[in-house]
Design an enzyme around this catalytic site. Structure first.
Site, short mmCIF file in Angstrom:
data_model
loop_
_atom_site.label_atom_id
_atom_site.label_comp_id
_atom_site.label_asym_id
_atom_site.label_seq_id
_atom_site.Cartn_x
_atom_site.Cartn_y
_atom_site.Cartn_z
N HIS A 117 0.60 -0.66 -0.07
CA HIS A 117 0.03 -0.06 -0.17
C HIS A 117 0.20 1.23 0.20
O HIS A 117 1.64 1.16 0.60
CB HIS A 117 -0.54 -0.28 0.92
CG HIS A 117 -1.74 1.30 1.49
ND1 HIS A 117 -1.70 2.20 1.75
CD2 HIS A 117 -3.06 0.95 1.05
CE1 HIS A 117 -2.75 3.13 2.03
NE2 HIS A 117 -3.48 1.63 1.73
N ASP A 189 2.59 -4.67 8.43
CA ASP A 189 1.56 -3.77 8.01
C ASP A 189 0.96 -5.58 8.01
O ASP A 189 0.05 -5.22 7.33
CB ASP A 189 1.99 -3.57 6.71
CG ASP A 189 0.08 -2.53 6.55
OD1 ASP A 189 -0.85 -2.17 6.99
OD2 ASP A 189 0.52 -1.90 4.89
N GLN A 192 -5.06 -4.95 6.51
CA GLN A 192 -5.88 -5.52 6.08
C GLN A 192 -6.31 -7.27 6.81
O GLN A 192 -6.35 -8.05 6.61
CB GLN A 192 -6.00 -6.05 4.62
CG GLN A 192 -5.81 -4.55 3.95
CD GLN A 192 -6.90 -4.94 3.32
OE1 GLN A 192 -8.07 -4.96 3.76
NE2 GLN A 192 -7.07 -3.00 3.42
N LYS A 215 -10.88 -0.14 10.39
CA LYS A 215 -11.03 -1.22 9.50
C LYS A 215 -11.31 -2.43 10.66
O LYS A 215 -11.94 -3.74 9.64
CB LYS A 215 -9.51 -1.74 9.01
CG LYS A 215 -9.49 -0.75 7.41
CD LYS A 215 -8.31 -1.31 7.01
CE LYS A 215 -7.57 0.06 5.89
NZ LYS A 215 -8.06 0.41 4.91
N CYS A 355 -4.37 2.84 -3.28
CA CYS A 355 -3.69 3.18 -3.24
C CYS A 355 -2.47 2.18 -3.07
O CYS A 355 -1.63 1.69 -1.90
CB CYS A 355 -3.15 3.47 -0.93
SG CYS A 355 -4.81 4.72 -1.25
N1 PMP Z 1 -1.92 -0.84 4.56
C1 PMP Z 1 -2.38 -1.55 3.64
C2 PMP Z 1 -2.67 -2.71 3.55
C3 PMP Z 1 -4.46 -0.64 3.37
O1 PMP Z 1 -5.55 -1.85 3.25
C4 PMP Z 1 -4.22 0.34 4.20
C5 PMP Z 1 -5.41 0.84 3.73
N2 PMP Z 1 -6.41 0.88 2.92
C6 PMP Z 1 -3.20 1.11 4.68
C7 PMP Z 1 -1.95 0.85 4.73
C8 PMP Z 1 -3.94 2.55 5.78
O2 PMP Z 1 -4.45 2.48 5.97
P1 PMP Z 1 -4.62 3.78 6.82
O3 PMP Z 1 -5.06 4.77 6.07
O4 PMP Z 1 -6.02 3.50 7.25
O5 PMP Z 1 -4.28 4.40 7.50
#
Ligand code: PMP
Length: 397
Positions: A117, A189, A192, A215, A355
């Site tokens: 991401h 990270d 997910q 999430k 993203c």
């Molecule tokens: N890492 C991953 C794998 C994600 O899916 C996301 C959110 N889509 C993020 C980081 C970023 O999360 P946040 O927008 O809550 O900071």
């Protein structure tokens, strides 16, 4: 999931009728999860009955707010198998990743992957970073990792446990063993994976884990950084201000211990309390049940895609064990399909690069449409969405 009706009844937004008069089908949980009533109640209770700042006001409201905030730290710690002082409350996953990236600036090489991401991609731009390639399923190239580690001076390996595009779940024990035997630290990270997988940091032995409350059913505005106590203690904090110091005089500054030194200013108190309610909700359902429901929806999605959209490309392969499922569609923009699904059928899902543009770039595919689900979704909803996508593709044939 047993009693899926009862579970759905706890999410009031599922009662909503969409602007075009359809019942809501929400398949965008990888972007953010719907909120159960217990979370809404916990937040409302703080706002209605317990408004106070934490860690400072010496009155009964201040005591109650502080107690709720700090007890959330204990609950998050128990949820992931850490100690409470290893839990830092930040705004989201992105902030946790950036905080650690900043702390590791100049400390050695970084290994990440092309599949991350943007929040685990962009913070490393200024570092000496190597980005691992992926195989067709979305797994990292382990041989490449081994080679990079063997060159030495790797300070940190930072990878997603589960991809927000392919859903591929990384083998964390293998990763941590490999990295630690080369002296590299590991950051996971978990944005997910944590909503549907039990993670025990004591067992995995990762050095850092980051995830977002929103999430897993909590309000937005709170994220968690787990860091091993000794690492957090030696790490610099970048936001300075109220709550980060024991004392300040004109000539000296004495920082607080971690995790409090990282939590500058007034935090998102009601969101943190909402996170507590969300975790208790998940524990009550049982993470095993949440995980097996997720897997059975994933299995069903593969079957349904094969039947209804055999020609569509699924990034990371169609036979995945876990969602989300990101599809590149022949001859039609994913945004048009997403808009149409919303307007015509009341189906909410995400279109674009999610993203993770370098990942799309690596696989040489365009923007995709993503189906992502959670504990409240049903097979019927997935089928309706896939048939809806098929209808749009047939329209442009
Ligand atoms: N890492 C991953 C794998 C994600 O899916 C996301 C959110 N889509 C993020 C980081 C970023 O999360 P946040 O927008 O809550 O900071």
């Amino acid at each position: 999931m047993k009693n899926i009706k009862g579970i759905r009844a706890q999410f009031p937004i599922l009662e909503r009728v969409t602007p075009t008069g359809k019942p809501l089908i929400y398949l965008d949980s990888a972007a953010t999860a719907l909120k159960p009533q217990c979370v809404i109640d916990a937040v409302t209770d703080v706002l209605t009955n317990r408004t106070a700042n934490i860690h400072r006001s010496v009155h009964f409201l201040g005591d109650e707010a502080t107690e709720l905030y700090e007890s959330t730290r204990d609950i998050v710690a128990a949820f992931i198998g850490s100690e409470a002082n290893e839990i830092v409350f930040l705004r989201n996953t992105t902030e946790g990743l950036n905080l650690v990236a900043k702390a590791f600036s100049g400390k050695g090489r970084i290994i990440s992957s092309v599949g991350e991401h943007h929040s685990n991609y962009l913070p490393w731009q200024e570092h000496d970073v190597h980005r691992l390639s992926l195989d067709d399923n979305g797994d990292i190239n382990w041989f490449e990792l081994e080679q990079e580690l063997s060159q030495g001076d790797v300070a940190l390996v930072s990878l997603a446990h589960s991809s927000n595009v392919t859903g591929y779940m990384l083998d964390l024990e293998k990763l941590v063993n490999m990295c630690h035997s080369s002296g590299a630290k590991v950051m996971i990270d978990g944005a997910q994976s944590i909503p549907h997988t039990q993670i025990d940091v004591a067992k995995i032995q990762c050095d850092f884990l980051v995830f977002s409350g929103h999430k897993l059913g909590a309000p937005s505005g709170v994220g968690v950084l787990f860091g091993k106590a000794e690492l957090l203690e030696e790490m610099d904090y970048w936001l300075h201000g109220g709550s980060t110091v024991e004392s300040v005089t004109q000539h000296s500054i004495e920082a607080k211990n971690s995790p409090w030194k990282f939590e500058a200013g007034t935090p998102a108190i009601e969101s943190v309390v909402g996170l507590q309610a969300a975790i208790l909700f998940l524990l009550d359902l049982g993470m095993d049940n949440v995980e097996s429901h997720f897997k059975s929806l994933s299995e069903y999605t593969s079957i349904c895609l094969r039947e209804n959209l055999p020609l569509v490309n699924v990034i990371g392969g169609i036979d995945k064990l876990q969602g989300p499922f990101s599809l590149t569609l022949p001859g039609i923009s994913p945004h048009i399909v997403a808009r149409g699904l919303s307007d015509r059928y009341g189906i909410c899902l995400r279109s674009g690069f999610h993203c993770a543009q370098p990942l799309h770039d690596f696989y040489n595919v365009g923007a995709s449409i993503r189906l992502s689900f959670w504990l409240y979704n049903t097979k019927d909803e997935i089928e309706q969405a896939i048939k809806g996508v098929a209808n749009f593709i047939n329209l442009v044939k």
